[in-house]
Scaffold this motif. Structure first.
Motif, short mmCIF file in Angstrom:
data_model
loop_
_atom_site.label_atom_id
_atom_site.label_comp_id
_atom_site.label_asym_id
_atom_site.label_seq_id
_atom_site.Cartn_x
_atom_site.Cartn_y
_atom_site.Cartn_z
N MET A 121 45.28 50.83 47.13
CA MET A 121 43.73 51.16 47.10
C MET A 121 42.96 50.68 45.65
SD MET A 121 42.08 54.97 48.27
CE MET A 121 42.74 55.82 46.86
N GLY A 122 43.87 50.89 44.77
CA GLY A 122 43.32 50.08 43.40
C GLY A 122 43.39 48.62 43.18
N LEU A 123 44.15 47.95 44.28
CA LEU A 123 44.44 46.54 44.54
C LEU A 123 43.33 45.89 45.20
CD1 LEU A 123 48.13 46.13 44.83
CD2 LEU A 123 46.82 45.51 42.73
N ARG A 124 42.54 46.80 46.03
CA ARG A 124 41.46 46.22 46.70
C ARG A 124 40.23 45.87 45.95
NH1 ARG A 124 41.25 51.32 50.59
NH2 ARG A 124 43.13 51.25 51.60
N LYS A 125 40.09 46.48 45.08
CA LYS A 125 38.68 46.22 44.06
C LYS A 125 39.05 45.22 43.14
CE LYS A 125 38.60 51.29 43.49
NZ LYS A 125 38.95 52.31 42.66
N SER A 126 37.83 44.42 42.97
CA SER A 126 37.91 43.34 42.23
C SER A 126 37.55 43.71 40.77
CB SER A 126 36.67 42.27 42.45
OG SER A 126 35.64 42.86 42.48
N THR A 127 38.07 42.86 39.67
CA THR A 127 37.97 43.00 38.42
C THR A 127 37.43 42.01 37.50
OG1 THR A 127 39.09 44.15 36.45
CG2 THR A 127 40.29 42.47 37.91
N ILE A 128 37.16 42.10 36.39
CA ILE A 128 36.50 41.12 35.30
C ILE A 128 37.64 40.44 34.68
CG2 ILE A 128 35.08 40.69 33.46
CD1 ILE A 128 33.64 41.69 35.58
N LEU A 129 37.61 39.04 34.72
CA LEU A 129 38.66 38.24 34.11
C LEU A 129 38.90 38.44 32.59
CD1 LEU A 129 40.45 35.78 35.13
CD2 LEU A 129 38.71 34.38 34.21
N GLY A 130 40.20 38.56 32.17
CA GLY A 130 40.33 38.83 30.73
C GLY A 130 39.89 37.67 29.88
N SER A 131 39.71 38.00 28.48
CA SER A 131 38.89 37.15 27.63
C SER A 131 39.95 35.89 27.26
CB SER A 131 38.98 37.77 26.20
OG SER A 131 40.02 38.37 25.84
N ALA A 132 41.27 35.98 27.56
CA ALA A 132 42.26 34.92 27.29
C ALA A 132 41.79 33.60 28.09
CB ALA A 132 43.43 35.25 27.48
N ASP A 133 41.42 33.91 29.45
CA ASP A 133 41.21 32.78 30.47
C ASP A 133 39.86 32.54 30.64
OD1 ASP A 133 44.10 32.53 30.91
OD2 ASP A 133 43.87 34.41 32.15
N HIS A 134 38.59 33.31 30.22
CA HIS A 134 37.53 33.27 30.45
C HIS A 134 36.83 31.89 30.22
CE1 HIS A 134 33.61 35.03 30.89
NE2 HIS A 134 33.31 34.43 30.05
N LYS A 135 37.15 31.33 28.90
CA LYS A 135 36.42 29.93 28.60
C LYS A 135 37.01 28.87 29.49
CE LYS A 135 35.69 26.91 24.81
NZ LYS A 135 36.05 26.81 23.33
N ARG A 136 38.04 28.99 29.94
CA ARG A 136 39.01 27.94 30.69
C ARG A 136 38.48 28.03 32.05
NH1 ARG A 136 43.88 28.05 33.32
NH2 ARG A 136 44.12 30.07 32.30
N ILE A 137 38.25 29.03 32.71
CA ILE A 137 38.05 29.43 34.06
C ILE A 137 36.33 29.06 34.19
CG2 ILE A 137 37.77 30.95 36.07
CD1 ILE A 137 40.59 29.93 35.59
N LYS A 138 35.66 29.41 33.33
CA LYS A 138 34.10 29.20 33.25
C LYS A 138 33.83 27.58 33.35
CE LYS A 138 30.09 31.64 31.84
NZ LYS A 138 29.25 32.51 30.75
#
Length: 67
Positions: free
Chosen positions: A44-61
């Motif tokens: 049930m917890g895996l169904r929800k989405s979450t915010i990306l961590g700060s380590a990968d934020h700049k690269r993915i954006k």
């Protein structure tokens, strides 16, 4: 002559979404495989989405926007 534009990463566009405030939203991993071994509470917890961590934020954006 016009400059070439950077293309956004199409695979990343399908996996990540930008929120209104500029954060990167992602889905959780470990959801689809060996589901019988996981508790219902965990699934049930895996169904929800979450915010990306700060380590990968700049690269993915940068990949999403294409800069």
């Amino acid at each position: 002559m016009a400059k070439n534009k950077m293309k956004s990463h199409r695979g990343a566009m399908k996996r990540f979404k930008l929120t209104g405030t500029g954060k990167v939203k992602r889905n959780k991993a470990y959801k689809s495989h060996k589901a019988t071994a996981k508790t219902p509470k965990r699934k049930m917890g895996l169904r929800k989405s979450t915010i990306l961590g700060s380590a990968d934020h700049k690269r993915i954006k940068s990949v999403l926007i294409g800069k």
